[in-house]
Structure formats: C-alpha cells, structure tokens
Write a protein that holds these residues in place. Structure first.
Motif, PDB file in Angstrom:
ATOM      1  N   ALA A  97    -154.433 -75.876 -35.654  1.00  0.00           N
ATOM      2  CA  ALA A  97    -154.361 -74.932 -34.540  1.00  0.00           C
ATOM      3  C   ALA A  97    -152.943 -74.784 -34.006  1.00  0.00           C
ATOM      4  N   THR A  98    -152.711 -73.669 -33.335  1.00  0.00           N
ATOM      5  CA  THR A  98    -151.453 -73.424 -32.639  1.00  0.00           C
ATOM      6  C   THR A  98    -151.594 -73.880 -31.195  1.00  0.00           C
ATOM      7  N   GLN A  99    -150.653 -74.688 -30.723  1.00  0.00           N
ATOM      8  CA  GLN A  99    -150.665 -75.214 -29.364  1.00  0.00           C
ATOM      9  C   GLN A  99    -149.867 -74.286 -28.446  1.00  0.00           C
ATOM     10  N   LEU A 100    -150.476 -73.853 -27.355  1.00  0.00           N
ATOM     11  CA  LEU A 100    -149.821 -72.954 -26.412  1.00  0.00           C
ATOM     12  C   LEU A 100    -149.875 -73.548 -25.006  1.00  0.00           C
ATOM     13  N   THR A 101    -148.797 -73.388 -24.251  1.00  0.00           N
ATOM     14  CA  THR A 101    -148.740 -73.865 -22.870  1.00  0.00           C
ATOM     15  C   THR A 101    -148.463 -72.691 -21.950  1.00  0.00           C
ATOM     16  N   LEU A 102    -149.251 -72.565 -20.905  1.00  0.00           N
ATOM     17  CA  LEU A 102    -149.105 -71.461 -19.970  1.00  0.00           C
ATOM     18  C   LEU A 102    -147.878 -71.652 -19.084  1.00  0.00           C
ATOM     19  N   THR A 103    -147.261 -70.531 -18.712  1.00  0.00           N
ATOM     20  CA  THR A 103    -146.115 -70.522 -17.806  1.00  0.00           C
ATOM     21  C   THR A 103    -146.347 -69.458 -16.746  1.00  0.00           C
ATOM     22  N   SER A 104    -146.106 -69.783 -15.513  1.00  0.00           N
ATOM     23  CA  SER A 104    -146.324 -68.823 -14.426  1.00  0.00           C
ATOM     24  C   SER A 104    -145.487 -67.561 -14.620  1.00  0.00           C
ATOM     25  N   GLY A 105    -146.107 -66.418 -14.356  1.00  0.00           N
ATOM     26  CA  GLY A 105    -145.410 -65.140 -14.458  1.00  0.00           C
ATOM     27  C   GLY A 105    -145.245 -64.624 -15.861  1.00  0.00           C
ATOM     28  N   GLU A 106    -145.804 -65.318 -16.848  1.00  0.00           N
ATOM     29  CA  GLU A 106    -145.652 -64.895 -18.241  1.00  0.00           C
ATOM     30  C   GLU A 106    -147.022 -64.824 -18.919  1.00  0.00           C
ATOM     31  N   LEU A 108    -149.422 -64.619 -22.435  1.00  0.00           N
ATOM     32  CA  LEU A 108    -149.464 -65.066 -23.822  1.00  0.00           C
ATOM     33  C   LEU A 108    -150.270 -64.047 -24.611  1.00  0.00           C
ATOM     34  N   THR A 109    -149.654 -63.417 -25.605  1.00  0.00           N
ATOM     35  CA  THR A 109    -150.355 -62.428 -26.407  1.00  0.00           C
ATOM     36  C   THR A 109    -150.612 -62.980 -27.799  1.00  0.00           C
ATOM     37  N   ILE A 110    -151.877 -63.077 -28.163  1.00  0.00           N
ATOM     38  CA  ILE A 110    -152.300 -63.566 -29.483  1.00  0.00           C
ATOM     39  C   ILE A 110    -152.600 -62.350 -30.339  1.00  0.00           C
ATOM     40  N   SER A 111    -151.888 -62.220 -31.439  1.00  0.00           N
ATOM     41  CA  SER A 111    -151.999 -61.013 -32.253  1.00  0.00           C
ATOM     42  C   SER A 111    -152.572 -61.258 -33.643  1.00  0.00           C
ATOM     43  N   GLU A 112    -152.875 -62.516 -33.973  1.00  0.00           N
ATOM     44  CA  GLU A 112    -153.393 -62.811 -35.304  1.00  0.00           C
ATOM     45  C   GLU A 112    -154.602 -63.741 -35.213  1.00  0.00           C
ATOM     46  N   GLU A 113    -155.451 -63.665 -36.213  1.00  0.00           N
ATOM     47  CA  GLU A 113    -156.603 -64.554 -36.300  1.00  0.00           C
ATOM     48  C   GLU A 113    -156.165 -66.005 -36.361  1.00  0.00           C
ATOM     49  N   GLY A 114    -156.972 -66.882 -35.758  1.00  0.00           N
ATOM     50  CA  GLY A 114    -156.651 -68.298 -35.803  1.00  0.00           C
ATOM     51  C   GLY A 114    -157.285 -69.062 -34.665  1.00  0.00           C
ATOM     52  N   VAL A 115    -156.940 -70.357 -34.597  1.00  0.00           N
ATOM     53  CA  VAL A 115    -157.408 -71.246 -33.533  1.00  0.00           C
ATOM     54  C   VAL A 115    -156.218 -71.594 -32.655  1.00  0.00           C
ATOM     55  N   TYR A 116    -156.368 -71.435 -31.345  1.00  0.00           N
ATOM     56  CA  TYR A 116    -155.277 -71.639 -30.399  1.00  0.00           C
ATOM     57  C   TYR A 116    -155.751 -72.580 -29.295  1.00  0.00           C
ATOM     58  N   VAL A 117    -155.029 -73.646 -29.084  1.00  0.00           N
ATOM     59  CA  VAL A 117    -155.344 -74.590 -28.017  1.00  0.00           C
ATOM     60  C   VAL A 117    -154.390 -74.304 -26.861  1.00  0.00           C
ATOM     61  N   VAL A 118    -154.967 -73.954 -25.707  1.00  0.00           N
ATOM     62  CA  VAL A 118    -154.170 -73.538 -24.549  1.00  0.00           C
ATOM     63  C   VAL A 118    -154.340 -74.563 -23.437  1.00  0.00           C
ATOM     64  N   SER A 119    -153.223 -74.944 -22.821  1.00  0.00           N
ATOM     65  CA  SER A 119    -153.247 -75.880 -21.705  1.00  0.00           C
ATOM     66  C   SER A 119    -152.228 -75.439 -20.666  1.00  0.00           C
ATOM     67  N   GLY A 120    -152.285 -76.080 -19.489  1.00  0.00           N
ATOM     68  CA  GLY A 120    -151.278 -75.816 -18.470  1.00  0.00           C
ATOM     69  C   GLY A 120    -151.822 -75.130 -17.239  1.00  0.00           C
ATOM     70  N   THR A 121    -151.009 -75.132 -16.190  1.00  0.00           N
ATOM     71  CA  THR A 121    -151.330 -74.501 -14.913  1.00  0.00           C
ATOM     72  C   THR A 121    -150.347 -73.371 -14.675  1.00  0.00           C
ATOM     73  N   ALA A 122    -150.868 -72.209 -14.250  1.00  0.00           N
ATOM     74  CA  ALA A 122    -149.978 -71.062 -14.071  1.00  0.00           C
ATOM     75  C   ALA A 122    -150.574 -70.087 -13.070  1.00  0.00           C
ATOM     76  N   THR A 123    -149.692 -69.292 -12.459  1.00  0.00           N
ATOM     77  CA  THR A 123    -150.104 -68.155 -11.646  1.00  0.00           C
ATOM     78  C   THR A 123    -149.566 -66.894 -12.293  1.00  0.00           C
ATOM     79  N   ASP A 124    -150.302 -65.786 -12.102  1.00  0.00           N
ATOM     80  CA  ASP A 124    -149.906 -64.488 -12.654  1.00  0.00           C
ATOM     81  C   ASP A 124    -149.609 -64.589 -14.147  1.00  0.00           C
ATOM     82  N   SER A 125    -150.555 -65.135 -14.865  1.00  0.00           N
ATOM     83  CA  SER A 125    -150.416 -65.303 -16.311  1.00  0.00           C
ATOM     84  C   SER A 125    -151.737 -64.941 -16.970  1.00  0.00           C
TER      85      SER A 125
END
Length: 430
Positions: A97-106, A108-125
């Motif tokens: 899987a691809t590991q992704l971390t959230l960032t406030s104000g940004e 995350l756009t996933i454009s391809e098939e796959g497994v994505y593990v998302v973590s983190g705390t953010a606002t306006d994301s």
C-alpha cells in the motif's frame, strides 16, 4: 469545475501509478478469489511556488484471499449477489500500500487504482478520488481526524468502486454549509458519485451540517462501528443501500438510512441482513422509496416513522420500534411495487405514541405469516387493500389476535377482518 475545486480545497495532489489489479470481485458465492500482484509508485506534487518533489514507494506483491460472496437466499431480492467477497473482507492487505499523511489546508488526490493507508489530523483537507471509471480504490483510515468547514472529508469524483476500510479510531466532520462542485451538490462528509463500500474493524465518528455518508450509486456497509450526528440523512444511497454487518448509533435530522432514486422505480432500495442499529431520526429511521427487505439485525428505532418503503418485507431480526406517526409504513412511492407490508419472521415490538398513529400502515396490502409481533397502540392496523394473518404470533395491547381488523372506518377491506371497536385492535377511526 475541477480546477476551481482544487484551488479552493487545497494544493497537494497525490498521483499513484499501479501495475496490475486487485481482482476477485466476480467470483461466485461458493468460491474464493485472490488478487493479482501489484506495484505502485507515488508522486506528490506541490502546486505552489515551491519546487515539486517526488518519492517512490516500495514495490510489493500482495495476495488477498477473499471471503465468500453473499447472495440473498429468499425474499424480494432472492438471487441477488448483494455483497462481493472483497466487500466482506474486513482487513486490507497493506503490504504494497501507499502511505499518506494528511496536512491541514491541503487535499490529497488519488488518481490510480490501489490501496492507500491514510493517517493524521488536519483541517480543511479532503481526500479526493479522481481515477479511471474502471479503478477500484481502497482507502484505509488509520487514525484519521479531519474537520472541514465547507467540503467533504472524502470526495469520490470518479472510480468504479471505492472501499473505505476502518482501522483504529477515526473522526470526520464538516461544520458549515457545503459548497457545490460545479453542478454537483456535494452535501455529505463522505460523498461518492460511484459505488462505495464501508468495512473494517475500526470505528468512524461523523458529524455533519447536512448528510453524513452519501453515494449517488450503491452504498454498502459490511463492518465497522459508526457514530453519526447530522442534520440531514445518516446514510444515503441513490441505487442500493445494503448492510451486512456493523454497529450504528445515529442521531439524524432527517432519515437514519435513506434510499431514493428519481429515475428508476426499482432502485432506491434498502437491504439489511445483520448489524446493530440504534437510530434516532426526525423523519424515518429507515426509508426506501422502492423496497426494504430486513433479513436480520438488532434494531432500536425511535422516529416519527421507523421503517418506510413501498414494499416492506421483514423476514428476521430483533426490531424494537418507538414511533409517533407510523411504526412501519408502506406508501405508494414506487411504481415498481404494490404498497405492501409483509412479515414472515423476526421479533418485532412496536410501541406507538398517542394520537392519530398506526403501528402497521399500508396503502395497499398487509400480510403476516410468521414471526412475533407485539403492538402497543391505539390503532394497530391500517390498510387499503387486503390483509391476512396466516402464521406467527400477533399481540395487540397485551391480547393475542387471530385476525387483522382495519383501524380505518373509511377505506380498506372491512369484510372478514373483525369488528371496529372496543377490542385490542384499538377501536375505530374517524
């Protein structure tokens, strides 16, 4: 429309190229299937004055052994393959899987098939899925906490199917008025234009100023723990809303579960075969424009109308209803079905508020052939077609009945269904 949305919601796009597909969703119920090997490369592009950066994820082979698919054995949807094996697999294979971390104000756009593990705390994301219409995307929420003001936390713009798999504790919220994406009325914290499946062993808390979780296609839940507070619908689907399992605590300003389709009268249906439901709603606890079939589950429902559909069929489950209008209601909302309440099994307890209320109210027919139905109400039965009681145990205000007497003085089939006044049926109505 896309550019305006991205410039408003954030500036980070994650583009991932995968070779190979996670297969196995077409296996018949009696077989299992495994996924093909996959590899991925993640590229993160900073859409600002700073230089773009690239990173590569490790390539790994992943083989996922799926559970058997689930096919409905009887009832209105007999023979329907309601859940695929992958729908029912509660743990994602994250080895590649691809590991992704959230960032406030940004975003995350996933454009391809796959497994994505998302973590983190953010606002306006926002996690945006904008992939090919053949892509299957799995998002594993692993300790995610997102609070937005005007946008969804997860927005599926394009894909074949998206899995949101819960791992650990997760919280998503939208606090203000949702802003439309061009012609699309984006009005839920998790909003999908395509098929959406929620599963996993973790939990999800959703707070919304409108709807909580919505799909303009199919919405299916097979696992997870959900705590929903919203001013709109808790779960909303345009085509099919199906639940295999899960634990649900819902406080909804409209319907707890809502299925509706303006174009096809056979769609906008609800199917439930398991799960634990504690639903408080200001409109309907479960609402289907077309049909609602309940084969199992444990329900504690508190709403003006607790279960509504043009055709409501209860074949199983433990259902505790507290209603202030109709306990179970079958109006004529879909031309694909005759308004009908049919109870073949299950354990139902229906307690009605005072006033002009009905425990079982059908604009057409009412059939009881099994199960246990315990009604506390001034008016137990209201129907405009025919009614039969051929099995099960039916109790009205503490007394067992052997026939169904219509509570309505005007309309309905009065002949052969008992008298109008004085008994446990609750008297007559004017």
């Amino acid at each position: 429309m896309k550019r305006n949305l991205l410039s408003k919601w954030g500036s980070v796009a994650v583009s991932v190229a995968l070779m190979g597909l996670l297969a196995g969703c077409s296996a018949p119920a009696e077989t299992t299937a495994s996924a093909a090997e996959s590899s991925s490369t993640a590229v993160v592009t900073q859409a600002s004055d700073t230089a773009a950066s690239e990173s590569s994820a490790e390539t790994a082979e992943a083989t996922v052994e799926e559970a058997e698919a689930y096919t409905v054995e009887s009832g209105l949807f007999k023979g329907e393959k309601m859940f695929t094996g992958r729908d029912l697999t509660q743990t994602a294979d994250t080895s590649g899987a691809t590991q992704l971390t959230l960032t406030s104000g940004e975003d995350l756009t996933i454009s391809e098939e796959g497994v994505y593990v998302v973590s983190g705390t953010a606002t306006d994301s926002t996690i945006i899925v904008d992939a090919e219409d053949s892509a299957k995307v799995q998002i594993v929420l692993d300790g995610v906490n997102v609070t937005n003001e005007t946008a969804p936390a997860i927005y599926v713009k394009s894909a074949d199917k998206v899995f949101v798999t819960l791992q650990g504790e997760n919280t998503l919220a939208t606090t203000g008025a949702f802003e439309a994406d061009g012609d699309t009325n984006v009005d839920a914290v998790i909003f999908s234009k395509d098929d959406l499946v929620l599963n996993g062993s973790g939990s999800l808390t959703v707070n919304s100023s409108a709807n909580a979780i919505a799909s303009k296609d199919d919405l299916k839940v097979t696992g997870g723990t959900y705590t929903i507070t919203c001013t709109g619908h808790g779960f909303e689907a345009n085509d099919a809303l199906a639940v295999y399992d899960g634990a649900f605590t819902i406080d909804a300003g409209k319907d707890g579960f809502h299925g509706s389709n303006d174009d096809d009268p056979t769609l906008g249906y609800i199917y439930v075969c398991g799960g634990t439901f504690n639903v408080t709603a200001q409109s309907d606890a479960l609402h289907a424009d077309s049909a609602a079939q309940i084969d199992g589950g444990t329900f504690t429902l508190n709403a003006p109308e607790c279960i509504e559909g043009t055709y409501v069929q209860v074949n199983g489950g433990d259902i505790d209803i507290s209603a202030s209008d109709d306990g179970i209601n079958a109006p004529a909302k879909s031309t694909a079905y005759t308004s009908t309440i049919e109870i073949t099994g299950g354990d139902l307890k229906i307690e009605m508020g005072s006033g002009d209320t009905d425990a079982l109210d059908s604009n057409g027919n009412l059939y009881i052939s099994g199960g246990t139905v315990d009604i506390t109400a001034q008016f137990a039965f209201d129907y405009d077609g025919e009614a039969t009681l051929t099995g099960g145990t039916v109790t009205v205000n503490g007394e067992q009945v052997t026939e169904i007497a219509n509570s309505m003085m005007m309309g309905g089939d009065m002949g052969g269904h008992g008298g109008m006044g004085g008994g446990p049926q609750g008297g007559m109505r004017s």
